[in-house]
Motif scaffolding. Structure first.
Motif, short mmCIF file in Angstrom:
data_model
loop_
_atom_site.label_atom_id
_atom_site.label_comp_id
_atom_site.label_asym_id
_atom_site.label_seq_id
_atom_site.Cartn_x
_atom_site.Cartn_y
_atom_site.Cartn_z
N ALA A 72 -13.70 93.45 -12.11
CA ALA A 72 -14.05 93.01 -10.74
C ALA A 72 -13.77 94.13 -9.73
CB ALA A 72 -13.26 91.75 -10.39
N GLN A 73 -12.67 94.82 -9.96
CA GLN A 73 -12.32 95.93 -9.07
C GLN A 73 -13.41 97.01 -9.12
OE1 GLN A 73 -9.08 98.40 -10.41
NE2 GLN A 73 -9.58 99.89 -8.82
N LEU A 74 -13.86 97.31 -10.34
CA LEU A 74 -14.90 98.33 -10.49
C LEU A 74 -16.22 97.85 -9.90
CD1 LEU A 74 -14.17 99.54 -14.16
CD2 LEU A 74 -13.42 100.59 -12.02
N ALA A 75 -16.48 96.55 -10.06
CA ALA A 75 -17.77 96.00 -9.59
C ALA A 75 -17.92 96.11 -8.08
CB ALA A 75 -17.90 94.54 -10.03
N GLN A 76 -16.80 96.08 -7.37
CA GLN A 76 -16.88 96.24 -5.91
C GLN A 76 -17.41 97.62 -5.55
OE1 GLN A 76 -12.97 95.55 -4.43
NE2 GLN A 76 -13.14 93.32 -4.58
N LYS A 77 -17.17 98.56 -6.44
CA LYS A 77 -17.60 99.94 -6.14
C LYS A 77 -18.96 100.25 -6.76
CE LYS A 77 -13.02 101.70 -5.34
NZ LYS A 77 -11.78 101.19 -5.91
N ASN A 78 -19.19 99.75 -7.97
CA ASN A 78 -20.48 99.96 -8.62
C ASN A 78 -20.65 98.94 -9.74
OD1 ASN A 78 -22.59 100.81 -10.31
ND2 ASN A 78 -22.35 102.95 -9.69
N PRO A 79 -21.44 97.89 -9.49
CA PRO A 79 -21.60 96.80 -10.45
C PRO A 79 -22.13 97.28 -11.81
CG PRO A 79 -22.61 96.22 -8.34
CD PRO A 79 -22.16 97.64 -8.23
N GLU A 80 -23.01 98.25 -11.76
CA GLU A 80 -23.60 98.72 -13.02
C GLU A 80 -22.55 99.41 -13.90
OE1 GLU A 80 -27.26 101.57 -13.70
OE2 GLU A 80 -27.43 100.35 -11.87
N VAL A 81 -21.74 100.25 -13.29
CA VAL A 81 -20.67 100.91 -14.05
C VAL A 81 -19.70 99.86 -14.57
CG1 VAL A 81 -18.68 102.48 -13.86
CG2 VAL A 81 -20.85 103.11 -12.81
N ALA A 82 -19.38 98.88 -13.74
CA ALA A 82 -18.43 97.83 -14.13
C ALA A 82 -18.95 97.06 -15.35
CB ALA A 82 -18.19 96.87 -12.97
N GLN A 83 -20.23 96.78 -15.37
CA GLN A 83 -20.81 96.03 -16.49
C GLN A 83 -20.90 96.86 -17.75
OE1 GLN A 83 -21.39 92.92 -17.35
NE2 GLN A 83 -20.35 92.63 -15.38
N GLY A 84 -21.08 98.15 -17.58
CA GLY A 84 -21.33 99.01 -18.75
C GLY A 84 -20.07 99.57 -19.40
N VAL A 85 -18.99 99.71 -18.63
CA VAL A 85 -17.82 100.42 -19.17
C VAL A 85 -17.06 99.53 -20.17
CG1 VAL A 85 -16.17 99.77 -17.33
CG2 VAL A 85 -15.87 101.92 -18.57
N ARG A 86 -16.65 100.15 -21.25
CA ARG A 86 -15.91 99.39 -22.25
C ARG A 86 -14.44 99.35 -21.91
NH1 ARG A 86 -18.38 101.99 -27.59
NH2 ARG A 86 -18.14 103.85 -26.32
N LEU A 87 -13.87 98.16 -21.97
CA LEU A 87 -12.44 97.96 -21.70
C LEU A 87 -11.77 97.53 -23.01
CD1 LEU A 87 -12.61 95.85 -18.36
CD2 LEU A 87 -12.53 98.33 -18.63
N LEU A 88 -10.99 98.44 -23.57
CA LEU A 88 -10.29 98.13 -24.82
C LEU A 88 -8.91 97.58 -24.49
CD1 LEU A 88 -11.01 101.43 -26.85
CD2 LEU A 88 -12.53 99.47 -26.40
N TYR A 89 -8.42 96.71 -25.36
CA TYR A 89 -7.04 96.25 -25.23
C TYR A 89 -6.19 96.97 -26.29
CZ TYR A 89 -2.76 93.81 -25.86
OH TYR A 89 -1.42 93.58 -25.99
N GLY A 90 -4.98 97.36 -25.90
CA GLY A 90 -4.07 97.96 -26.88
C GLY A 90 -2.67 97.43 -26.69
N GLY A 91 -1.94 97.32 -27.78
CA GLY A 91 -0.56 96.83 -27.75
C GLY A 91 -0.36 95.81 -28.85
N SER A 92 0.15 96.32 -30.00
CA SER A 92 0.47 95.46 -31.15
C SER A 92 -0.73 94.64 -31.65
CB SER A 92 1.65 94.54 -30.83
OG SER A 92 2.81 95.33 -30.57
N VAL A 93 -1.92 95.25 -31.59
CA VAL A 93 -3.07 94.58 -32.21
C VAL A 93 -2.95 94.72 -33.72
CG1 VAL A 93 -5.58 94.53 -32.45
CG2 VAL A 93 -4.55 95.11 -30.24
#
Ligand code: PGA
Length: 251
Positions: A192-213
């Motif tokens: 949501a933070q990224l979408a305020q600046k550029n919705p297309e980048v926000a939708q396209g960027v991959r967000l990985l989770y890390g920590g004891s997966v």
């Protein structure tokens, strides 16, 4: 559509023998085609891992790279250009162990980020709060600040050719995982933070989770709408476990 990614961060682990065994194990895995898979060996073994995985659907990245993209007089460092020449595709930037133990500042990390992109490496930008910050209710503020350090200097569009890994520091190597909902909440806030600046980048960027997966919690984490895969530490040192996590990310 964002392509799911599973990345294995081997950290400062491995001997010649254990790395050879791990390469063998990885080559024999049955891996999903719809997942982008990468491993990040110690720089000492990068060449060997790239050769060993030549025919496997597994890319290789570095855990760190120099602040200058080109080779030159900088003792002890490895330049992004050298890493690209060796066959690396990615580089971790800002892992919490480097931020907190080695004291890497946002300024240094920004130089590494820019140098990586200038050479064609895709940065995997790691962000995340400490336990103290979470308990003080500062999680979103902290990750926003870490992301803004890059965005304020280079603009949001640079994130179109980067990956972001959200790794709560309290979950790294501790066996404590963020619940899928806790992780999703932060991922959604980042997007949501990224979408305020550029919705297309926000939708396209991959967000990985890390920590004891691990294989046992991967399906649940990866089924959350804003979690596009994982950055895996300890569990990536076991080929079968890593393979199971990759399959959990597949459709
Ligand atoms: P962990 O490490 O999976 O061992 O918790 C994750 C990381 O530091 O990237």
């Amino acid at each position: 559509m964002r392509r799911t990614m599973v990345a294995g961060n081997w950290k400062m682990h491995g001997t010649r023998a254990s790395v050879a065994e791990l390469i063998d194990g990885l080559r024999n895995l049955n891996l999903p085609k719809d997942v982008e898979i990468a491993v990040f060996p110690s720089e000492l073994f990068i060449d060997r891992v790239i050769n060993g995985l030549e025919d496997a659907p597994i890319l290789v990245g570095a855990q760190d790279a120099a602040i200058e993209s080109k080779q030159g007089a900088l003792t002890g460092e490895i330049s992004p250009e050298q890493l690209v020449g060796a066959g690396c595709k990615f580089v971790l930037i800002g892992h919490s162990e480097r931020r907190l133990i080695l004291g890497e500042s946002n300024e240094t990390l920004n130089r590494k980020f820019a140098a990586a992109q200038a050479s064609g490496l895709t940065p995997v930008l790691c962000i995340g709060e400490t336990l103290e910050q979470r308990e003080a209710g500062q999680t979103l503020e902290v990750v926003e600040r870490q992301l803004n350090a890059v965005i304020d200097e280079f603009g949001i569009d640079v994130l179109a050719s980067a990956v972001i890994a959200y790794e709560p520091v309290w979950a790294i190597g501790t066996g404590l995982t963020a619940t899928p909902q806790q992780a999703q909440d932060v991922h959604a806030a980042i997007r949501a933070q990224l979408a305020q600046k550029n919705p297309e980048v926000a939708q396209g960027v991959r967000l990985l989770y890390g920590g004891s997966v691990k294989a046992a919690n991967a399906v649940e984490l990866f089924s959350m709408p804003d979690i596009d895969g994982g950055l895996i530490g300890g569990a990536s040192l076991n080929a079968d476990e890593f393979g199971a996590i990759c399959r959990a990310a597949g459709n």
